[in-house]
Every structure is written in structure tokens, then in C-alpha cells.
Write a protein that holds these residues in place. Structure first.
Motif, PDB file in Angstrom:
ATOM      1  N   HIS A  50       8.347  -4.927   2.651  1.00 51.31           N
ATOM      2  CA  HIS A  50       7.809  -3.654   2.168  1.00 51.31           C
ATOM      3  C   HIS A  50       8.045  -3.520   0.671  1.00 51.31           C
ATOM      4  N   ASP A  51       6.949  -3.433  -0.072  1.00 45.76           N
ATOM      5  CA  ASP A  51       6.977  -3.288  -1.535  1.00 45.76           C
ATOM      6  C   ASP A  51       6.721  -1.817  -1.861  1.00 45.76           C
ATOM      7  N   ALA A  52       7.710  -0.972  -1.575  1.00 50.12           N
ATOM      8  CA  ALA A  52       7.532   0.479  -1.670  1.00 50.12           C
ATOM      9  C   ALA A  52       7.168   0.951  -3.074  1.00 50.12           C
ATOM     10  N   ASP A  53       7.742   0.346  -4.104  1.00 49.37           N
ATOM     11  CA  ASP A  53       7.438   0.803  -5.463  1.00 49.37           C
ATOM     12  C   ASP A  53       6.269   0.043  -6.102  1.00 49.37           C
ATOM     13  N   GLN A  54       5.706  -0.883  -5.368  1.00 44.59           N
ATOM     14  CA  GLN A  54       4.513  -1.638  -5.763  1.00 44.59           C
ATOM     15  C   GLN A  54       4.752  -2.563  -6.961  1.00 44.59           C
ATOM     16  N   GLN A  55       5.998  -2.765  -7.334  1.00 45.99           N
ATOM     17  CA  GLN A  55       6.309  -3.620  -8.480  1.00 45.99           C
ATOM     18  C   GLN A  55       6.011  -5.095  -8.201  1.00 45.99           C
TER      19      GLN A  55
ATOM     20  N   ASN B 169       0.816  -1.218   0.000  1.00 47.55           N
ATOM     21  CA  ASN B 169       0.000   0.000   0.000  1.00 47.55           C
ATOM     22  C   ASN B 169       0.850   1.268   0.000  1.00 47.55           C
ATOM     23  N   ASP B 170       0.298   2.304  -0.594  1.00 44.29           N
ATOM     24  CA  ASP B 170       0.946   3.615  -0.630  1.00 44.29           C
ATOM     25  C   ASP B 170       0.930   4.229   0.770  1.00 44.29           C
ATOM     26  N   PRO B 171       2.094   4.342   1.440  1.00 47.56           N
ATOM     27  CA  PRO B 171       2.113   4.874   2.799  1.00 47.56           C
ATOM     28  C   PRO B 171       1.928   6.387   2.864  1.00 47.56           C
ATOM     29  N   VAL B 172       2.014   7.079   1.726  1.00 48.12           N
ATOM     30  CA  VAL B 172       1.764   8.523   1.729  1.00 48.12           C
ATOM     31  C   VAL B 172       0.270   8.770   1.923  1.00 48.12           C
ATOM     32  N   GLN B 173      -0.549   8.062   1.156  1.00 43.91           N
ATOM     33  CA  GLN B 173      -1.997   8.187   1.308  1.00 43.91           C
ATOM     34  C   GLN B 173      -2.519   7.465   2.554  1.00 43.91           C
ATOM     35  N   TYR B 174      -1.799   6.417   2.972  1.00 42.92           N
ATOM     36  CA  TYR B 174      -2.229   5.576   4.098  1.00 42.92           C
ATOM     37  C   TYR B 174      -1.068   5.431   5.083  1.00 42.92           C
ATOM     38  N   PRO B 175      -0.837   6.459   5.917  1.00 42.83           N
ATOM     39  CA  PRO B 175       0.314   6.455   6.826  1.00 42.83           C
ATOM     40  C   PRO B 175       0.337   5.272   7.799  1.00 42.83           C
ATOM     41  N   ASP B 176      -0.836   4.679   8.085  1.00 46.10           N
ATOM     42  CA  ASP B 176      -0.856   3.494   8.949  1.00 46.10           C
ATOM     43  C   ASP B 176      -0.049   2.348   8.346  1.00 46.10           C
ATOM     44  N   ASP B 177       0.174   2.393   7.031  1.00 47.07           N
ATOM     45  CA  ASP B 177       0.905   1.335   6.346  1.00 47.07           C
ATOM     46  C   ASP B 177       2.368   1.693   6.085  1.00 47.07           C
ATOM     47  N   SER B 178       2.888   2.663   6.813  1.00 45.35           N
ATOM     48  CA  SER B 178       4.302   3.031   6.673  1.00 45.35           C
ATOM     49  C   SER B 178       5.193   1.888   7.157  1.00 45.35           C
ATOM     50  N   PHE B 179       6.452   1.930   6.760  1.00 44.30           N
ATOM     51  CA  PHE B 179       7.397   0.894   7.173  1.00 44.30           C
ATOM     52  C   PHE B 179       7.513   0.831   8.695  1.00 44.30           C
ATOM     53  N   ASP B 180       7.608   1.986   9.357  1.00 43.88           N
ATOM     54  CA  ASP B 180       7.701   1.985  10.818  1.00 43.88           C
ATOM     55  C   ASP B 180       6.485   1.328  11.454  1.00 43.88           C
ATOM     56  N   ASN B 181       5.303   1.574  10.897  1.00 46.89           N
ATOM     57  CA  ASN B 181       4.100   0.932  11.415  1.00 46.89           C
ATOM     58  C   ASN B 181       4.044  -0.552  11.077  1.00 46.89           C
ATOM     59  N   MET B 182       4.660  -0.951   9.964  1.00 48.84           N
ATOM     60  CA  MET B 182       4.784  -2.377   9.657  1.00 48.84           C
ATOM     61  C   MET B 182       5.626  -3.081  10.722  1.00 48.84           C
ATOM     62  N   VAL B 183       6.721  -2.439  11.138  1.00 50.26           N
ATOM     63  CA  VAL B 183       7.586  -3.011  12.179  1.00 50.26           C
ATOM     64  C   VAL B 183       6.769  -3.227  13.449  1.00 50.26           C
ATOM     65  N   ARG B 184       5.992  -2.217  13.840  1.00 46.08           N
ATOM     66  CA  ARG B 184       5.158  -2.328  15.044  1.00 46.08           C
ATOM     67  C   ARG B 184       4.105  -3.425  14.892  1.00 46.08           C
ATOM     68  N   PHE B 185       3.441  -3.463  13.734  1.00 44.02           N
ATOM     69  CA  PHE B 185       2.376  -4.432  13.477  1.00 44.02           C
ATOM     70  C   PHE B 185       2.913  -5.868  13.568  1.00 44.02           C
ATOM     71  N   ALA B 186       4.063  -6.115  12.969  1.00 45.19           N
ATOM     72  CA  ALA B 186       4.662  -7.451  13.017  1.00 45.19           C
ATOM     73  C   ALA B 186       4.998  -7.851  14.454  1.00 45.19           C
ATOM     74  N   ALA B 187       5.531  -6.914  15.219  1.00 47.31           N
ATOM     75  CA  ALA B 187       5.881  -7.196  16.614  1.00 47.31           C
ATOM     76  C   ALA B 187       4.624  -7.434  17.456  1.00 47.31           C
ATOM     77  N   GLU B 188       3.609  -6.582  17.283  1.00 48.26           N
ATOM     78  CA  GLU B 188       2.350  -6.719  18.044  1.00 48.26           C
ATOM     79  C   GLU B 188       1.696  -8.072  17.833  1.00 48.26           C
ATOM     80  N   HIS B 189       1.812  -8.599  16.612  1.00 47.62           N
ATOM     81  CA  HIS B 189       1.114  -9.842  16.281  1.00 47.62           C
ATOM     82  C   HIS B 189       2.022 -11.063  16.272  1.00 47.62           C
TER      83      HIS B 189
END
Length: 184
Positions: free
Chosen positions: A105-110, A77-97
Motif C-alpha cells: 500500500h502506497d498511501a502517500d503515493q510517493q 490509488n487514493d482510497p478516499v475517492q476510491y474506497p474499493d482500493d482501501s487497505f482492507d479491500n486490498m487484503v481481501r483482493f489478494a486473498a481472493e486471487h
């Protein structure tokens, strides 16, 4: 808006990738590949469908790893439009779960484009030779709480792939929020 995944294109080959993981490594498909199969799951942190199934997804991913199936989750997901999906939040999400599998992280969506991923969650279950065998759903719960006796469709399909190399011929598409594509 909820979207459904397309039907399984049996035997379709998994595209390679090299993506940064939340643990600081850069991983390729070869790094993820399991001896008896590979599961690639497109998820994100904010989607209500992912939030509803994440505990069962983690449970089943960890169990599949015990069966020789390599597992990785990818956020495209585009983290600019959806900041909850930023890399830093991915780190937190993985740890929480309690992820014991890579979260990439597929930053360029390729990679999402190469896989033709359409929603979160979107499951790609491959055999030992990286041929697609499953493009179904986790289970029938969608974004509702699961009944205690809900059938573990993904787990059953991928344990079958690990044992026989074949996915089930009948598969129910996954449903979720659309991938949040960057503006063109």
C-alpha cells in the motif's frame, strides 16, 4: 479514461521504498528483489483492466517467481475517492486471487511518483542489478477476455531478463486506468 505507459527507459534504476503489505509486514525493495530479476506492478482492486487480467497476472507472477524473479504489486490509488482500493479491500483482493507475492500500500503515493507510474496495470521489469528492462504489457487482451493462445508478453520478457539480463527491444505499452491521484 485509458492511458498508456511510456516506452522503456532501459537501465533506469529502481527507486527504493518501504511499504506496508497486506500480510502485516513492511517491505523494502531489497526484500522483494529476486536473484535473477524483479517485477513491480502497480495495480488496484477496482480497475476493469486489472480485473480483466488479474488471473493471468497472478499465474505469470507465480511462474516468474519459479525463475528467480521477485514480484510485488503496489496499490497507489487514493482510497478516499476510491474506497474499493482501501487497505482492507486490498487484503481481501489478494486473498481472493491467491497472491503468493506481496501486495503493498502506497498511501502517500510517493512510490508511484518515484516510479512515474501512470496506470493500472503498470509493469516495471528489472534485471538482477535493478536496471529497468521491461515497461510493456501483460498481453494483447487489454480489458477483453484473452484468447486461449494469447502471447504471454510479460512472462516471455521477464524469463528472458532472468536468463540473459536483457529485456526485448520491442515492447508494446501497457494500457489501463490512470492512477487515482489525491487532490493537491
Amino acid at each position: 479514461m485509458a492511458v498508456h505507459t511510456p516506452i522503456c527507459d532501459f537501465g533506469w534504476s529502481a527507486p527504493d521504498f518501504a511499504l506496508p503489505a497486506t500480510d502485516g509486514r513492511t517491505l523494502t525493495l531489497a526484500d522483494i528483489r529476486g536473484e535473477r530479476g524483479t517485477l513491480i506492478v502497480f495495480i488496484c482492486n477496482h480497475c476493469p483492466y486489472v480485473k480483466a487480467v488479474i488471473d493471468r497476472l497472478v499465474r505469470d507472477a507465480h511462474a516468474l517467481m519459479e525463475h528467480g524473479v521477485g514480484v510485488a504489486a503496489i496499490c497507489s490509488n487514493d482510497p478516499v475517492q476510491y474506497p474499493d482500493d482501501s487497505f482492507d479491500n486490498m487484503v481481501r483482493f489478494a486473498a481472493e486471487h491467491g497472491f503468493r507475492f506481496p501486495y503493498l500500500h502506497d498511501a502517500d503515493q510517493q512510490v508511484a511518483r518515484a516510479y512515474d507510474a501512470v496506470c493500472t496495470p503498470d509493469f516495471f521489469g528489472f534485471d538482477a542489478e535493478l536496471g529497468l528492462q521491461y515497461r510493456g504489457r501483460l498481453d494483447s487482451s487489454g480489458k477483453q477476455p484473452a484468447a486461449p493462445d494469447v502471447r504471454r508478453e510479460l512472462f516471455e520478457a521477464m524469463t528472458g531478463v532472468a536468463e540473459t539480463g536483457q529485456g526485448p527491444r520491442e515492447q508494446t505499452p501497457s494500457m489501463g486506468c490512470s492512477i487515482k491521484w489525491k487532490a493537491a
